[in-house]
Design an enzyme around this catalytic site. Structure first.
Site, PDB file in Angstrom:
ATOM      1  N   SER A  25      37.434  44.738  49.172  1.00 39.57           N
ATOM      2  CA  SER A  25      36.696  45.597  48.248  1.00 39.57           C
ATOM      3  C   SER A  25      35.284  45.865  48.751  1.00 39.57           C
ATOM      4  CB  SER A  25      36.618  44.953  46.867  1.00 39.57           C
ATOM      5  OG  SER A  25      37.908  44.738  46.362  1.00 39.57           O
TER       6      SER A  25
HETATM    7  N1  SAH Z   1      39.736  40.267  46.846  1.00 35.74           N
HETATM    8  C1  SAH Z   1      40.419  40.822  47.984  1.00 35.74           C
HETATM    9  C2  SAH Z   1      40.960  42.177  47.636  1.00 35.74           C
HETATM   10  C3  SAH Z   1      42.281  42.407  48.289  1.00 35.74           C
HETATM   11  S1  SAH Z   1      43.156  43.860  47.759  1.00 35.74           S
HETATM   12  C4  SAH Z   1      39.522  40.854  49.196  1.00 35.74           C
HETATM   13  O1  SAH Z   1      38.295  40.737  49.019  1.00 35.74           O
HETATM   14  O2  SAH Z   1      40.028  40.958  50.297  1.00 35.74           O
HETATM   15  C5  SAH Z   1      44.249  43.195  46.518  1.00 35.74           C
HETATM   16  C6  SAH Z   1      45.139  42.075  46.922  1.00 35.74           C
HETATM   17  O3  SAH Z   1      46.019  41.808  45.822  1.00 35.74           O
HETATM   18  C7  SAH Z   1      46.023  42.357  48.116  1.00 35.74           C
HETATM   19  O4  SAH Z   1      45.864  41.325  49.057  1.00 35.74           O
HETATM   20  C8  SAH Z   1      47.446  42.358  47.533  1.00 35.74           C
HETATM   21  O5  SAH Z   1      48.418  41.878  48.435  1.00 35.74           O
HETATM   22  C9  SAH Z   1      47.286  41.448  46.336  1.00 35.74           C
HETATM   23  N2  SAH Z   1      48.298  41.615  45.281  1.00 35.74           N
HETATM   24  C10 SAH Z   1      48.919  42.749  44.876  1.00 35.74           C
HETATM   25  N3  SAH Z   1      49.754  42.508  43.847  1.00 35.74           N
HETATM   26  C11 SAH Z   1      49.657  41.180  43.578  1.00 35.74           C
HETATM   27  C12 SAH Z   1      50.274  40.312  42.617  1.00 35.74           C
HETATM   28  N4  SAH Z   1      51.150  40.764  41.715  1.00 35.74           N
HETATM   29  N5  SAH Z   1      49.921  39.009  42.630  1.00 35.74           N
HETATM   30  C13 SAH Z   1      49.026  38.515  43.538  1.00 35.74           C
HETATM   31  N6  SAH Z   1      48.416  39.294  44.471  1.00 35.74           N
HETATM   32  C14 SAH Z   1      48.724  40.603  44.492  1.00 35.74           C
END
Ligand code: SAH
Length: 229
Positions: A61
């Site tokens: 993000s």
């Molecule tokens: N906070 C992270 C943002 C990653 S984007 C960072 O700073 O890198 C969102 C993330 O949520 C992705 O890695 C994706 O694989 C994960 N995700 C999507 N659906 C999910 C679910 N149902 N449960 C857990 N993680 C999930």
């Protein structure tokens, strides 16, 4: 990057009702080295105030959004916090600087394992990791003082509201993929009543639900905190 975050907080103050973020949050943002979470070919952009790809179709993000969401949680040193969507682990590290214990759940095994290796390598010892579907939360360690979801949910997941402590705060983007999503602050009051507030329009990758992930990823519902991946 810190100056960019402060500038953007200023631009959005009429929307968010905040003209500055907590000094503790800004100190954690200054301390956690974002370049350590960004792929090698993206290093030149590590300190730009924008989202970046982290592999597996996911993104890290924008720093301003990480700072704003963290600020909304009002973390205190003794708090335990649940994070849904570990991704590269950058937000996880910021939380680990501010709270006592962090529990983080990732759906995609490759991302969860890489984040764990990275955060352990950086010396963080107050984080527990799990592979699974964040819609279900992590009942074992509930209730949480704070819960943060870093992917857009189609609706407010019941399990997360149940796992939030009275006086706890949940920060979650809610909306359909590629459509309008609203960053929401959900607060439980001392009597356990739930109050929601819209903070800002945002754009996140989708929080995938059970049906969709079947067959699309190679994940398993397991807590891999005890055994190396
Ligand atoms: N906070 C992270 C943002 C990653 S984007 C960072 O700073 O890198 C969102 C993330 O949520 C992705 O890695 C994706 O694989 C994960 N995700 C999507 N659906 C999910 C679910 N149902 N449960 C857990 N993680 C999930």
């Amino acid at each position: 990057m810190i100056a960019d975050i402060e500038r953007e907080v200023g631009y959005t103050r009429t929307l968010t009702g905040r003209s500055s973020l907590a000094p503790r949050v800004m100190a954690a943002m200054a301390k956690v080295p974002r370049e350590a979470f960004v792929p090698a070919d993206m290093q030149d952009y590590a300190f730009d105030n924008g989202p970046l790809p982290i592999g597996c179709g996911q993104t890290i993000s924008q720093p301003y959004i990480v700072a704003l969401m963290t600020d909304l949680l009002q973390l205190e040193k003794e708090h335990s916090v649940l994070e849904i969507g570990t991704g590269c682990g950058y937000q996880t590290a910021v939380l680990a600087e501010l709270a006592d214990r962090v529990f983080t759940i990732e759906l995609v095994r490759a991302l969860g394992e890489a984040a764990r290796r990275r955060l352990e390598g950086m010396g963080y010892t107050n984080i527990e990791y799990r592979l699974g579907n964040g819609y279900d939360g992590w009942q074992e360690h509930a209730p949480y003082d704070a819960i943060i979801v870093t992917a857009a949910a189609a609706y407010l997941p019941d399990a997360l509201i149940r796992q939030l402590r009275d006086r706890g705060r949940l920060v979650i983007p809610v909306g359909q993929p590629y459509m309008h999503q609203e960053l929401m602050l959900v607060e439980k009051d001392a009597q356990g009543a739930v109050h929601t507030q819209d903070i800002l329009g945002v754009s996140f990758v989708p929080l995938r639900d059970e049906d969709e992930r079947n067959g699309t990823t190679d994940e398993a519902d397991d807590d891999f905190s005890g055994s190396p991946g």
